[in-house]
Design an enzyme around this catalytic site. Structure first.
Site, PDB file in Angstrom:
ATOM      1  N   HIS A  41       0.835  -1.207   0.000  1.00 48.70           N
ATOM      2  CA  HIS A  41       0.000   0.000   0.000  1.00 48.70           C
ATOM      3  C   HIS A  41       0.874   1.262   0.000  1.00 48.70           C
ATOM      4  O   HIS A  41       0.598   2.228  -0.705  1.00 48.70           O
ATOM      5  CB  HIS A  41      -0.884   0.051   1.247  1.00 48.70           C
ATOM      6  N   LYS A 153      -1.227  -6.139  -7.876  1.00 48.71           N
ATOM      7  CA  LYS A 153      -1.454  -7.342  -7.058  1.00 48.71           C
ATOM      8  C   LYS A 153      -2.843  -7.908  -7.362  1.00 48.71           C
ATOM      9  O   LYS A 153      -3.033  -9.116  -7.471  1.00 48.71           O
ATOM     10  CB  LYS A 153      -1.320  -6.972  -5.580  1.00 48.71           C
ATOM     11  N   ASP A 154      -3.829  -7.011  -7.476  1.00 48.69           N
ATOM     12  CA  ASP A 154      -5.195  -7.421  -7.832  1.00 48.69           C
ATOM     13  C   ASP A 154      -5.385  -7.073  -9.307  1.00 48.69           C
ATOM     14  O   ASP A 154      -6.026  -6.082  -9.652  1.00 48.69           O
ATOM     15  CB  ASP A 154      -6.195  -6.702  -6.929  1.00 48.69           C
TER      16      ASP A 154
HETATM   17  P1  AMP Z   1      -6.684  -3.712  -0.246  1.00 45.95           P
HETATM   18  O1  AMP Z   1      -6.488  -2.910   0.987  1.00 45.95           O
HETATM   19  O2  AMP Z   1      -6.192  -5.116  -0.138  1.00 45.95           O
HETATM   20  O3  AMP Z   1      -8.064  -3.570  -0.821  1.00 45.95           O
HETATM   21  O4  AMP Z   1      -5.724  -3.064  -1.318  1.00 45.95           O
HETATM   22  C1  AMP Z   1      -5.770  -1.682  -1.598  1.00 45.95           C
HETATM   23  C2  AMP Z   1      -4.917  -1.416  -2.799  1.00 45.95           C
HETATM   24  O5  AMP Z   1      -3.585  -1.826  -2.537  1.00 45.95           O
HETATM   25  C3  AMP Z   1      -5.384  -2.194  -4.042  1.00 45.95           C
HETATM   26  O6  AMP Z   1      -5.257  -1.369  -5.189  1.00 45.95           O
HETATM   27  C4  AMP Z   1      -4.426  -3.351  -4.081  1.00 45.95           C
HETATM   28  O7  AMP Z   1      -4.243  -3.880  -5.381  1.00 45.95           O
HETATM   29  C5  AMP Z   1      -3.154  -2.696  -3.569  1.00 45.95           C
HETATM   30  N1  AMP Z   1      -2.227  -3.700  -3.060  1.00 45.95           N
HETATM   31  C6  AMP Z   1      -2.462  -4.646  -2.125  1.00 45.95           C
HETATM   32  N2  AMP Z   1      -1.375  -5.421  -1.964  1.00 45.95           N
HETATM   33  C7  AMP Z   1      -0.430  -4.949  -2.824  1.00 45.95           C
HETATM   34  C8  AMP Z   1       0.888  -5.346  -3.167  1.00 45.95           C
HETATM   35  N3  AMP Z   1       1.470  -6.382  -2.580  1.00 45.95           N
HETATM   36  N4  AMP Z   1       1.555  -4.638  -4.095  1.00 45.95           N
HETATM   37  C9  AMP Z   1       0.954  -3.590  -4.724  1.00 45.95           C
HETATM   38  N5  AMP Z   1      -0.292  -3.168  -4.467  1.00 45.95           N
HETATM   39  C10 AMP Z   1      -0.985  -3.846  -3.525  1.00 45.95           C
END
Ligand code: AMP
Length: 286
Positions: A41, A153-154
């Site tokens: 993040h 990642k997603d």
């Molecule tokens: P989340 O909190 O899991 O919904 O993720 C929020 C954002 O952070 C989303 O755009 C995810 O794709 C990104 N994200 C989560 N993990 C990673 C990672 N390991 N590398 C890059 N972006 C990430």
């Protein structure tokens, strides 16, 4: 010592702040998250801060993107620790609305996509991407950013967001952030905290098996056999189940038979109830 970062919780407050910034001529970046922040993040914050004057990090565990039997209740919530981490970044403020602020009584609208949201993750998590598209649309309307960043990642989520932003003529530039990994190659994820030490060791095999698939596909091996082989290797490594290992076109996300341009392998393997996502670029031999 880190400074405190301001936290806004209402649509009215974020709108007022954004309006002031815009009047002052600042450009605005948005990093939507569900909190439990890790260095993946934080790298998104760093990337977008290089392109915008002000950076909003939203933290909202969005109920509508979780299925009935998923981990909404147990999803890690640690706002104080998140704010502490963000205080030493270039983030300008945290926007952390309550579920009631986002979905007041009487709420009934959804953003739905055909096609791209029905395959892969969409096939495994029905209505997940409707929830994502709806909440991201709301965050865009509330924060009115010039640029928003989502992690590779997603990978499918990023493609879904690019699609509805284009389809709905939403005036936000969507950019992707590089997938950030732990030192052993495991993709950083808030859900990694669920893994016990034995599972954590198995988890580290996912990126190794995918990297091998990438190498072999670039060497010209049959793509379907490689997917099957990787699935077997994951099961042998100790994963309980493999939802999919799929070699796809990087834009349409459709499974491909031959490598003619840059492609992507996307995979989800399970350890108990924990689903681990990963993906890697595949570049055809020159
Ligand atoms: P989340 O909190 O899991 O919904 O993720 C929020 C954002 O952070 C989303 O755009 C995810 O794709 C990104 N994200 C989560 N993990 C990673 C990672 N390991 N590398 C890059 N972006 C990430």
């Amino acid at each position: 010592m880190a400074n405190n970062i301001p936290v806004l919780r209402t649509i009215s407050d974020i709108r007022t702040q954004v309006k002031t910034w815009k009047q002052e001529g600042y450009s605005i970046g948005l990093v939507p998250t569900m909190g439990a922040l890790h260095h993946g993040h934080l790298s998104l914050v760093e990337t977008i801060a290089a392109q915008t004057d002000k950076v909003i990090v939203s933290i909202f565990v969005n109920p509508t993107q979780f299925g009935a039997n998923e981990d909404l209740d147990s999803y890690p919530r640690q706002e104080a620790a998140d704010c502490e981490k963000l205080a030493s970044t270039q983030a300008s403020l945290v926007y952390a609305p309550s579920a009631k602020e986002m979905y007041p009584e009487g709420y009934t609208t959804r953003v739905t996509l055909d096609g791209i949201s029905e395959i892969l993750e969409g096939a495994n998590r029905p209505s997940h991407f409707d929830g994502v598209a709806s909440v991201v649309t709301k965050l865009f309307m509330q924060c009115q950013p010039d640029i928003a960043i989502f992690g590779e990642k997603d990978y499918q989520q990023l493609a879904v967001i690019r699609r509805f932003v284009k389809d709905l003529d939403i005036p936000v530039k969507v950019i992707g952030g590089t997938l950030i990994r732990e030192p052993d190659g495991l993709a950083a994820s808030s859900r990694n905290a669920y893994l016990d030490s034995k599972q954590r060791k198995v988890a580290a095999q996912l990126n190794i098996i995918l990297a091998d698939l990438v190498k072999q596909s670039e060497a010209g091996k049959n793509l379907r056999s490689l997917e099957k082989e990787a699935e077997n290797q994951l099961l042998q490594a100790g994963f309980n189940a493999v939802d999919y290992v799929s070699i796809i076109d990087k834009d349409t996300l459709q499974q491909i038979d031959h490598l003619s341009q840059e492609a992507r392998v996307v995979a989800v393997a399970r350890l108990g109830n924990i689903r681990l996502l990963d993906n890697m670029a595949i570049n055809p031999a020159n």
